[in-house]
Write an enzyme that holds these catalytic residues in place. Structure first.
Site, short mmCIF file in Angstrom:
data_model
loop_
_atom_site.label_atom_id
_atom_site.label_comp_id
_atom_site.label_asym_id
_atom_site.label_seq_id
_atom_site.Cartn_x
_atom_site.Cartn_y
_atom_site.Cartn_z
N SER A 138 34.69 -45.87 -77.18
CA SER A 138 35.58 -46.50 -76.60
C SER A 138 36.79 -46.24 -77.88
O SER A 138 36.82 -46.15 -78.99
CB SER A 138 35.47 -48.04 -76.57
N LYS B 288 33.06 -52.01 -86.09
CA LYS B 288 33.51 -51.48 -84.81
C LYS B 288 33.50 -52.75 -84.10
O LYS B 288 32.99 -53.88 -84.49
CB LYS B 288 32.50 -50.48 -84.30
N GLU C 225 28.52 -50.03 -77.51
CA GLU C 225 28.55 -48.87 -78.64
C GLU C 225 27.60 -48.61 -79.39
O GLU C 225 26.90 -47.58 -79.66
CB GLU C 225 29.95 -49.07 -79.73
#
Length: 290
Positions: A31, A103, A112
């Site tokens: 992303s 992240k 993710e």
């Protein structure tokens, strides 16, 4: 001087050149804004075999990027049993010298991590702002995906661990409430002091043995990366932590596993001068022309 978008594109082109193969069957696509340039670089190869690859998105946004490029997507839960993704490309909010990552700035950290840990290799692509010696050097907080019912309890636990003013991430409009993930959970952003690496602790303890040195477990609010990740993950109500640490995919494979590493094997950073800085596990940094 390269602007930020040019820096991202330069890093993406180099990462794809080094790690993407048109013969792959499954490719993870993360992303964030940098991943747009990864998909662009893959399309630019103009190899007919790419049309047969199934690209695994990490959320709604990355799925749209894949589809807009005319590529085939497959949801993670539709992968055949025991599938190992050939390679996963994703960005990061910050990366330290050991390739630990923060992240979750885009609220997609759970998916993710699912994709990264089911890939043989996770390749990080970012710009120079994300290149730091330690985590929480520049990026202010650790994103944490939390079940809404447990949010208040999780905030209390995070404060006890040393986080200063952890907060549920608000939405863009106050009337819409907190940000919701694709799993319909909240994101908590928790600030901590700059996170240490194991060698920081070893160095401190060797210099000050009589005083007990630095501990891994949050003394005075100071934590080592993996220790804090494990502590936060153990809080009831936490789905996932935006610290990608521990082993990478190659290290897992050397130990007999097929996948399971959270860290990237290599990270690419587009630099202001137009070059790309590359951090590889166990090899340090190199700089190449874009």
């Amino acid at each position: 001087m390269a602007d930020i978008e040019t820096a991202k594109r330069n890093a993406a082109v180099k990462a794809v050149a080094d790690y993407f193969k048109p013969s792959f069957r499954y490719v993870g696509i993360g992303s964030g804004s940098t991943i747009v340039y990864v998909v662009e670089a893959i399309r630019a190869l103009k190899d007919d075999r790419i049309s047969r690859i199934l690209f695994v998105p990490t959320g709604y946004q990355s799925r749209q990027v894949i589809r807009d490029a005319g590529l085939q997507d497959i949801q993670f839960d539709s992968l055949p049993n025991n599938t190992v993704i050939d390679v996963a490309f994703d960005g990061a909010d910050e990366v330290d010298e050991d390739l630990n990552c923060i992240k979750g700035g885009g609220a997609c950290l759970y998916q993710e991590k699912l994709v990264a840990t089911h890939a043989r290799k996770f390749i990080c692509v970012a710009d120079h702002r994300k290149l730091q010696p330690r985590l929480l050097s520049n990026w202010p907080t650790i994103p944490i995906e939390v079940e809404p019912l447990a949010a208040r309890s999780v905030l209390t636990h995070l404060s006890l661990l040393g986080s200063s003013s952890p907060k549920v991430r608000p939405g863009l409009l106050q009337k819409t409430g907190p940000v919701k993930t694709d799993q319909d959970n909240f994101i908590v952003d928790a600030a901590f002091k700059t996170l240490l690496l194991p060698r920081d602790i070893q160095k401190s303890n060797s210099h000050h043995p009589a005083h007990g040195g630095v501990q891994e477990t949050g003394q005075d609010g100071v934590w080592e990366v993996e220790s804090l990740a494990k502590e936060i993950k153990g809080i009831v109500g936490v789905l996932e932590v935006g610290l990608f640490c521990g082993m990478n995919g190659e290290e897992v494979e050397r130990m007999g596993g097929r996948a399971g590493g959270q860290k990237p094997v290599t990270a690419y950073f587009g630099m202001p001068d137009g070059s790309v800085t590359i951090r590889r596990a166990g090899e340090g940094e190199t700089k190449v022309d874009a």
